[in-house]
Design an enzyme around this catalytic site. Structure first.
Site, PDB file in Angstrom:
ATOM      1  N   ASN A  23     -10.093   7.022   8.509  1.00 29.16           N
ATOM      2  CA  ASN A  23     -11.484   7.345   8.216  1.00 29.16           C
ATOM      3  C   ASN A  23     -12.081   6.542   7.060  1.00 29.16           C
ATOM      4  O   ASN A  23     -13.278   6.621   6.804  1.00 29.16           O
ATOM      5  CB  ASN A  23     -11.640   8.832   7.915  1.00 29.16           C
ATOM      6  CG  ASN A  23     -10.797   9.289   6.743  1.00 29.16           C
ATOM      7  OD1 ASN A  23      -9.598   9.506   6.915  1.00 29.16           O
ATOM      8  ND2 ASN A  23     -11.384   9.410   5.560  1.00 29.16           N
ATOM      9  N   GLY A  25     -11.502   2.859   4.131  1.00 28.97           N
ATOM     10  CA  GLY A  25     -10.743   1.727   3.614  1.00 28.97           C
ATOM     11  C   GLY A  25     -10.095   0.876   4.680  1.00 28.97           C
ATOM     12  O   GLY A  25     -10.709   0.508   5.686  1.00 28.97           O
ATOM     13  N   GLY A  27      -7.765   1.598   6.811  1.00 22.96           N
ATOM     14  CA  GLY A  27      -7.633   2.257   8.100  1.00 22.96           C
ATOM     15  C   GLY A  27      -8.898   2.178   8.921  1.00 22.96           C
ATOM     16  O   GLY A  27      -8.850   1.962  10.135  1.00 22.96           O
ATOM     17  N   SER A 155       2.754  -2.251  -0.493  1.00 16.41           N
ATOM     18  CA  SER A 155       1.888  -2.733  -1.561  1.00 16.41           C
ATOM     19  C   SER A 155       2.685  -3.662  -2.455  1.00 16.41           C
ATOM     20  O   SER A 155       3.915  -3.541  -2.546  1.00 16.41           O
ATOM     21  CB  SER A 155       1.368  -1.552  -2.390  1.00 16.41           C
ATOM     22  OG  SER A 155       0.823  -1.979  -3.629  1.00 16.41           O
ATOM     23  N   TYR A 180       4.316   5.785  -7.559  1.00 18.04           N
ATOM     24  CA  TYR A 180       3.645   5.015  -6.512  1.00 18.04           C
ATOM     25  C   TYR A 180       4.500   3.808  -6.108  1.00 18.04           C
ATOM     26  O   TYR A 180       4.704   3.546  -4.915  1.00 18.04           O
ATOM     27  CB  TYR A 180       2.266   4.543  -6.991  1.00 18.04           C
ATOM     28  CG  TYR A 180       1.523   3.725  -5.966  1.00 18.04           C
ATOM     29  CD1 TYR A 180       1.119   4.289  -4.767  1.00 18.04           C
ATOM     30  CD2 TYR A 180       1.218   2.378  -6.196  1.00 18.04           C
ATOM     31  CE1 TYR A 180       0.427   3.536  -3.816  1.00 18.04           C
ATOM     32  CE2 TYR A 180       0.537   1.626  -5.263  1.00 18.04           C
ATOM     33  CZ  TYR A 180       0.140   2.203  -4.076  1.00 18.04           C
ATOM     34  OH  TYR A 180      -0.529   1.462  -3.135  1.00 18.04           O
TER      35      TYR A 180
END
Length: 327
Positions: A23, A25, A27, A155, A180
């Site tokens: 929904n 960015g 994606g 990332s 992260y």
């Protein structure tokens, strides 16, 4: 710098693509590109309302009649992942591409519905469980070029990640950026181990490819700043995105390349420009820790135990998997 763009993607008419976090960015831009090429895109979103608004945006911006299917999938809930997979299996015969794209970044410590540290639980364990539960549909697919694809979004922050199997869920101490980095390293360990186990099981017609988007201007950074409660970080993130960040459509290109181009199983697709942080995609190499076979096997075993999800193929013993990796 390479010159591959989404215009080089093949016709995807008749294929089904699942994108998590569709929904916004990366994606959303991935969804838009897949739909333009004729794919049916299942938009796996935590919020169906936000997913439907994003689907309406894609339809309005496309001249094609986009076939978009918005479904709830909360990666912070293993029950939600199971329900999503069961619903998909009831309505689809196959999945040609699974894009494990959704994620959270550098948030204050919290836990998922199942008691896992949220970044590790969402970014890795949720996608591990989803991939395992959808694997029968991947096995049934014709794929983009004869092989189905599992694309796992990592990332550059994986380079700061360290695996601590005595405290995977950060119960002893917590650093949001370290957490992260670990979750993004786990993404790569999973992607490469999945390919090793596919190879050990034989010719399954499924390929596992990893990617990272570079520095891309998305709401992920802004959410991180917002949840920090630090107004200076909000300003800094907005400035960094404006000056350094590339457009989300370009940031989605490594994922699109990994999903549709001639990328080998176990490949790592990244931006080919400045410091591999921007530009069109190329095949590169992640850090040495991401290829640690012992850590990958240990993480796999932990993930099976933590999620209760196994993969529907004979995975082979550790010696077989290691032999394939060394070949």
């Amino acid at each position: 710098m390479t010159d591959w763009t989404p215009a080089d993607m093949p016709d995807l008419e008749g294929t089904t693509v699942v994108v998590t976090g569709a929904n916004s960015g990366l994606g959303l831009e991935g969804t838009r590109a897949f739909a333009r090429k004729g794919a049916t895109v299942v938009m796996a979103c935590r919020s169906v309302d936000r997913g439907e608004r994003a689907a309406a945006e894609v339809r309005e911006s496309s001249s094609a009649d986009s076939d978009l299917d918005v479904r709830e999938c909360d990666l912070a809930s293993l029950d939600s992942v199971r329900s999503f997979a069961e619903g998909l299996a009831a309505d689809y015969d196959a999945v040609d591409v699974l894009c494990n794209n959704a994620g959270v970044m550098a948030i204050p410590r919290s836990e998922t519905e199942d008691g896992f540290e949220t970044q590790f639980g969402v970014n890795h364990l949720g996608h591990f469980a989803l991939t395992g539960r959808l694997f029968d549909l991947l096995l049934a697919a014709d794929g983009v070029d004869g092989t189905a694809r599992v694309v796992t979004q990592s990332s550059g922050a994986h380079e700061q990640g360290e695996m601590d199997f005595d405290d995977l869920n950060w119960e002893k101490s917590y650093g949001k950026w370290k957490a992260y980095g670990r979750s993004k390293l786990a993404n790569l360990l999973f992607a490469y181990e999945l390919q090793r186990r596919i190879d050990a099981a034989g010719d399954l017609g499924v390929r596992s490819v990893a990617c990272h988007p570079g520095y891309t201007d998305t709401n992920l950074q802004l959410r991180t700043a917002r949840e920090s409660g630090n107004p200076l970080l909000k300003v800094g993130m907005r400035l960094a995105n404006a000056v350094l960040g590339q457009d989300a459509a370009v940031g989605a290109e490594p994922m699109l390349y990994a999903a549709t181009a001639d990328a080998d199983g176990g490949a790592y697709v990244e931006p080919g420009g400045f410091m591999n942080m921007r530009g069109h995609p190329t095949v590169g190499r992640s850090n040495d820790a991401s290829y640690d076979r012992a850590d990958a096997r240990r993480l796999w075993e932990y993930s099976v135990e933590a999620t209760g999800v196994t993969f529907p193929f004979r995975e082979g013993d550790d010696e077989t998997v290691e032999a394939v990796d060394d070949a």
